[in-house]
Write a protein that holds these residues in place. Structure first.
Motif, PDB file in Angstrom:
ATOM      1  N   ALA A  56       0.664  -1.126   0.011  1.00 15.81           N
ATOM      2  CA  ALA A  56      -0.140  -0.049   0.162  1.00 15.81           C
ATOM      3  C   ALA A  56       0.859   1.519   0.003  1.00 15.81           C
ATOM      4  O   ALA A  56       2.047   1.217   0.576  1.00 15.81           O
ATOM      5  CB  ALA A  56      -0.810   0.137   1.207  1.00 15.81           C
ATOM      6  N   ARG A  57       0.405   2.067  -0.935  1.00 11.96           N
ATOM      7  CA  ARG A  57       1.299   3.533  -0.737  1.00 11.96           C
ATOM      8  C   ARG A  57       0.783   4.281   0.549  1.00 11.96           C
ATOM      9  O   ARG A  57       2.140   4.926   0.782  1.00 11.96           O
ATOM     10  CB  ARG A  57       0.770   4.486  -1.931  1.00 11.96           C
ATOM     11  CG  ARG A  57       1.360   3.770  -3.291  1.00 11.96           C
ATOM     12  CD  ARG A  57       0.671   4.609  -4.392  1.00 11.96           C
ATOM     13  NE  ARG A  57       1.011   3.844  -5.642  1.00 11.96           N
ATOM     14  CZ  ARG A  57       0.843   4.502  -6.799  1.00 11.96           C
ATOM     15  NH1 ARG A  57       0.322   5.548  -6.935  1.00 11.96           N
ATOM     16  NH2 ARG A  57       1.217   3.806  -7.815  1.00 11.96           N
ATOM     17  N   HIS A  58      -0.415   4.288   1.080  1.00 12.37           N
ATOM     18  CA  HIS A  58      -0.564   4.954   2.306  1.00 12.37           C
ATOM     19  C   HIS A  58      -1.004   4.209   3.341  1.00 12.37           C
ATOM     20  O   HIS A  58      -1.427   3.051   3.104  1.00 12.37           O
ATOM     21  CB  HIS A  58      -1.745   6.070   1.949  1.00 12.37           C
ATOM     22  CG  HIS A  58      -1.500   6.840   0.723  1.00 12.37           C
ATOM     23  ND1 HIS A  58      -0.611   8.020   0.938  1.00 12.37           N
ATOM     24  CD2 HIS A  58      -1.875   6.972  -0.514  1.00 12.37           C
ATOM     25  CE1 HIS A  58      -0.699   8.676  -0.247  1.00 12.37           C
ATOM     26  NE2 HIS A  58      -1.470   8.078  -0.991  1.00 12.37           N
TER      27      HIS A  58
END
Length: 175
Positions: A56-58
């Motif tokens: 996940a990027r965030h």
């Protein structure tokens, strides 16, 4: 499933020629000049995954913030539906146009409250639980430098105390 052929018409109007492109992993079905067919080993089907998991990027939103965001999205969606119904009732000349318009105004107030609720909940959560610090943060580097300075000052004070206590000045004799 062996080859892909693309037919191209030449500019001079001659007969169409075919260009053959090989697909990797596909069996070979070429015809040799002598007329014999080349035999290829039976190819194992290569299975590719439908999707590839990516990190996940965030980070995931905290539960209270996520709950507030879901509430806000639902209120905004209902408000948009009310607005559309009010518009269509107005075009149709229905008596429901006025109540739907009032509902849309009330929904707009609630939607504004919902969005503000998400913002306030996020701020409160960050204040209570702290913000995740990024390793390259300048604030972290400044704190580290202050800690290092304080340690050096305490070490220097401790050495001065030991020197004063251990020098024996003011003592007439040792027990």
């Amino acid at each position: 499933m062996g080859t892909v052929e693309r037919h191209q018409a030449p500019e001079d109007g001659a007969a169409a020629r075919s260009t053959v492109r090989r697909i990797s992993g596909a069996p070979d079905h070429d015809t040799r000049a002598e007329g014999s067919v080349a035999r290829a080993a039976p190819a194992q089907p290569r299975y590719r995954p439908l999707w590839v998991e990516e990190p996940a990027r965030h980070r995931r939103m905290p539960d209270p913030v996520r709950a507030a965001a879901v509430r806000a999205v639902l209120v905004v969606a209902v408000t948009l539906i009310l607005a559309m119904v009010a518009f269509l009732c107005t075009l149709a000349g229905s008596w429901l146009a006025f109540p739907m318009t009032l509902g849309t105004v009330a929904g707009t107030v609630l939607a504004t409250w919902g969005v503000l609720d998400v913002w306030v909940t996020r701020q409160v959560w960050n204040q209570r639980n702290g913000v995740v610090s990024v390793p390259s943060s300048t604030a972290r580097a400044l704190r580290r430098e202050r800690r290092r300075t304080r340690r050096q000052e305490r070490g220097a004070e401790g050495r001065q105390d030991r020197i004063r206590r251990g020098s024996g000045t003011g003592q007439l004799s040792h027990p």
